[in-house]
Design an enzyme around this catalytic site. Sequence first.
Site, PDB file in Angstrom:
ATOM      1  N   ASP A  62       1.145   5.047  -0.281  1.00 33.73           N
ATOM      2  CA  ASP A  62       0.453   6.335  -0.229  1.00 33.73           C
ATOM      3  C   ASP A  62       1.127   7.349  -1.146  1.00 33.73           C
ATOM      4  O   ASP A  62       2.344   7.534  -1.075  1.00 33.73           O
ATOM      5  CB  ASP A  62       0.462   6.881   1.205  1.00 33.73           C
ATOM      6  CG  ASP A  62      -0.451   6.075   2.100  1.00 33.73           C
ATOM      7  OD1 ASP A  62      -1.636   5.940   1.760  1.00 33.73           O
ATOM      8  OD2 ASP A  62       0.026   5.575   3.143  1.00 33.73           O
ATOM      9  N   HIS A  65       0.861  -1.191   0.000  1.00 39.60           N
ATOM     10  CA  HIS A  65       0.000   0.000   0.000  1.00 39.60           C
ATOM     11  C   HIS A  65       0.891   1.232   0.000  1.00 39.60           C
ATOM     12  O   HIS A  65       1.529   1.536   0.996  1.00 39.60           O
ATOM     13  CB  HIS A  65      -0.930  -0.003   1.211  1.00 39.60           C
ATOM     14  CG  HIS A  65      -1.767   1.237   1.292  1.00 39.60           C
ATOM     15  ND1 HIS A  65      -2.737   1.535   0.362  1.00 39.60           N
ATOM     16  CD2 HIS A  65      -1.765   2.279   2.165  1.00 39.60           C
ATOM     17  CE1 HIS A  65      -3.298   2.700   0.667  1.00 39.60           C
ATOM     18  NE2 HIS A  65      -2.722   3.177   1.747  1.00 39.60           N
ATOM     19  N   HIS A 125      -5.852   9.841  -0.595  1.00 42.46           N
ATOM     20  CA  HIS A 125      -6.572   9.842   0.676  1.00 42.46           C
ATOM     21  C   HIS A 125      -5.793  10.418   1.859  1.00 42.46           C
ATOM     22  O   HIS A 125      -6.314  10.431   2.975  1.00 42.46           O
ATOM     23  CB  HIS A 125      -7.116   8.437   1.006  1.00 42.46           C
ATOM     24  CG  HIS A 125      -6.074   7.371   1.073  1.00 42.46           C
ATOM     25  ND1 HIS A 125      -5.712   6.629  -0.025  1.00 42.46           N
ATOM     26  CD2 HIS A 125      -5.322   6.917   2.086  1.00 42.46           C
ATOM     27  CE1 HIS A 125      -4.780   5.758   0.318  1.00 42.46           C
ATOM     28  NE2 HIS A 125      -4.516   5.913   1.592  1.00 42.46           N
ATOM     29  N   ASP A 149      -7.676   1.651   2.039  1.00 39.16           N
ATOM     30  CA  ASP A 149      -7.330   2.530   3.159  1.00 39.16           C
ATOM     31  C   ASP A 149      -8.258   3.722   3.403  1.00 39.16           C
ATOM     32  O   ASP A 149      -8.307   4.220   4.517  1.00 39.16           O
ATOM     33  CB  ASP A 149      -5.885   3.029   2.999  1.00 39.16           C
ATOM     34  CG  ASP A 149      -5.295   3.588   4.287  1.00 39.16           C
ATOM     35  OD1 ASP A 149      -5.809   3.243   5.366  1.00 39.16           O
ATOM     36  OD2 ASP A 149      -4.329   4.365   4.228  1.00 39.16           O
TER      37      ASP A 149
HETATM   38 ZN    ZN Z   1      -3.081   4.977   2.712  1.00 41.03          ZN
END
Ligand code: ZN
Length: 1000
Positions: free
Chosen positions: A66, A64, A438, A188
């Site tokens: 970001d 994951h 996000h 997420d």
């Molecule tokens: Zn995230």
Amino acid sequence: MIRGSFSNMAALSPRLVAAVLCLLTGVLTFPLGPDSERSATCGYESCHATKANMLNVHLVPHTHDDVGWLKTVDQYFYGDRNDIQHAGVQYILDSVVDQLLKNPDRRFIYVETAFFYRWWKQQSSSMQQTVKQLVNEGRLEFVNGGWCMSDEATTHYSAVIDQMTMGLRFLNETFGACGRPRVAWHIDPFGHAREHASMFAQMGYDGLFFGRLDYQDRDRRMRSKEQELLWRASDSLTPPMADLFTGILPNGYNPPTGFCWDQSCDDPPIRDDPDLEDYNVDDVVNRFLVIANSQAMVYKTNHIIMTMGSDFQYENANPWYKNLDKLILYVNAKQASGSRVNVLYSTPSCYLQELHRANLSWALKTDDFFPYADAAHDLWTGYFTSRPALKRYERISNSNLQTCNQLEVLGGPASRKGPFGEGDSQTLKKAMAVAQHHDAVSGTEKQHVANDYARRLAHGWQHCQVVVSNSLAALSGSSAERFYCDNLNISVCPLTESSKKFSVGVYNPLARPVSWSVRLPVNGTAYVISDPKGKPVACEVVPMSRATRGLRRSRGFAVNELVFQVQAPPLGYSTYSVSLLQDGPPPAPTHRRTPTAIQNKFLRVTFDPDTGLLSSLSNLETEQSIKLTQNFYWYNASDGNNAESNQPSGAYIFRPNSSTPFIVSEFAKTETVQTSVVQEVRQWFAPWVSQVVRLYADSRALELEWTVGPLPIDDSLGKEVITRLDTSIKSSEFFYTDSNGREMLQRKKDFRPTWNLKQTEPIAGNYYPINSRAFIKDDVDQLTVVTDRSQGGGSIHNGSLEIMLHRRLLYDDVRGVGEPLNESSRIFPEGLVVRGRLLLSLDRPPAAADTHRPLAQEVVLQPLLTFTHGDPSPNTRLEFSGLQAALPPAVHLLTLTQWDPDTVLLRLEHQFQSQESKVNSQPVTVNLQKLFSTLDVLGVSELNLSANQWRDEMTRLAWTPQTDKKTSPPLKTFRGHSSTWEVTLKPMEIRTFLLRVSVR
Ligand SMILES: [Zn+2]
Ligand SMILES: *[C@@H]1O[C@H](CO)[C@@H](O)[C@H](O)[C@H]1NC(C)=O
């Protein structure tokens, strides 16, 4: 090479076009390397076999990543600043590719195209071939595939569609059909918007998986085995158009406890040499079987999924894959002695395919997944408002980007390269795409990362300004230099402050004419203004308010504001000439007394003379009137020292110490400005809260321009400032909010539509995201509030609507960001000051949408002002429209952007819900050939919403809802539309077209 894709509508049917295209894509995507004999078996065909009579455990290796959070997106990519967080995406992709090549059974999914694109550009062509091979064989699979994994609470649908389009376009152009993600993967984001599900469905995804939902909802769904469901994401679109299969992952997006084999984890590796010490295979296998069997209890089928990875994992993929290889080997070896568990490398789409094959019916959901709570006092409703300045900057950047895109098309190639140099829209497109992440527009990143997002937007806008200037030069025939004033919200514009003669270009990005009020900082006291036809325009000079002087600081020096009304044609501009008439003494002084009322021909607003607060609002056309008091309050943010919980309020979480907010002031000191163009009551509540109640002569909406900050913290109390509208409307615990700026959702106090809520946070648990508007209503009155950015809000008392405007907090809320949300800046070292607007309208409920839909669009896509010195040169074209005629009121032109040198992408949207409006909730038809004034449309083909598939080719898996009595839905979501230039839009439909155009 779009060749075959264009039907010259009469000649070729869409089906034929599709057939031609299929062939070509197939040829193009065949690998060229030594393995090229092997045919491409990506997608569902490349899934590993499963065992029908066993519990199949799908192991999904993933990372994951970001797109900015604790570090900037580029720091994450390079693995820079590992002192902040150890994370380097380039190494992840290097390492994963390496490990995938070692064993063809291994699988990996990749999600964030912003990162993959950065990595891809740096690879050699032989490495690129290798990766294509992995993709063609389904060993490396893209899921989601947008530029980022967008936030769902604070994003506007227009920017989400754009960022998805950008990521998916790169994947299609790089990998062809095998690069097309089948699954949306929002593991997420902190709560899930119904409009996101609707968009994913229309983008052709077969399913969505996510990790976060309210803990009470999860408990119930686990008990009733409803963690997998069918989300019907639109009230208006005909099923299954907005139906999306939705799966809730078992463990957030993390591996099960004890099975994290990343180099960043401490779980024991599989020690499988019996000759060495600490042989642990039996222990590992047994622990795994226990977890698998208990997970199977809360899901419906004999397939379960395990996410084997987490944030920025797989930088060294070897430990993960080495142990997963062994896990699969040893767990499956037990089958010989009667075990009924089968483990395999898998991907979300392979898992989804098995759920589909199970041929079950699934629980139907029609509401959304907001708000999100991960414990009784931990409501993630603070980020709906966090970083209000960034949220506004993101929204205005979207408006500027759409204008830039449109003008790039309308001005032709001269827009990219013209008298003002070379410009591009790509830089701002990328900056906007990154900003949808996000932890970006959501406000949950570290301060230095928030600064980086803002810097990217500013840089992108610089590039776009060149496009805009070039295009306007081409369209107007004048190369006079254009100036941009990005700080007009605080009345700063060097040109208008000093110039005695200037002209103002007003570009309108909406496909219908708009009338708009302009306020410019000036130092003169009398001006003459003429419109494009040379007719005089009414204008007034009003004194600059004290709040504005305080806010602009040393950035401007104007003493007055020049106010006038402008009109601009659809997708076009008007030019207004302004000349100074008189320098003289200041304009008519403001009055200290509060007037009892201000009014124009549409609205009347009264004030309480004792308090200076609003007291009523009337719509003079509909002859309705409500009591309306409005004031500012602040919740004391919890510092965590509390008997019920030690959760403090922070960037993510809103947790007031008490349900009763403090009032900023019972009274407002007021000043009044009353002119023929605008009437204002300027209210001053405290050194850190002021407001202008403003009514323009031609407006159907009342403007509340609030200025809040710097929030005082010398009392050591974190503050969350709201404004509250208390009305006589009998709203009976209901209120309504938009989902990502589109469909409206009903909210009820202390209530969730799909489970029996145990309310534990009476304020924060009643907060919802407001992207562009919210309303309360009863049988006769509807009060709608249109916002200029995403904010959180709620209706805690009947007839009341509160909106959180600004937050300043002293503690981190322990969700990872590791900083209190305590914003300051170079210009505001003592704390950020934020200014924004709320637009209020009062209508009869059945007709209200006819007012608030266009009003909200005017705020989302606002006119862009450009300025030039002096008078326009004689042959300048002072007025222009890019359209042959305005589009019907129900139709919104969502996208017009250059796609390739000869093609443009066009999205048309029906902006009303079914049944929402008597006049506008009807199908409406537009002729594409007769759309533009400067472009000939030579060919058209229709795409899916994200423009990565021809609409006619788009097929989706069909799912059966439990409660639907109808027979199973058709196999295809979309049918080819009849071949004609006329396109019909039904309520809430968005249709996406690629047009081949030539500039006239
Ligand atoms: Zn995230
Ligand atoms: C997908 O990309 C291919 C090239 O890989 C291109 O030919 C095709 O037109 C693209 N499809 C769409 C829908 O844009």
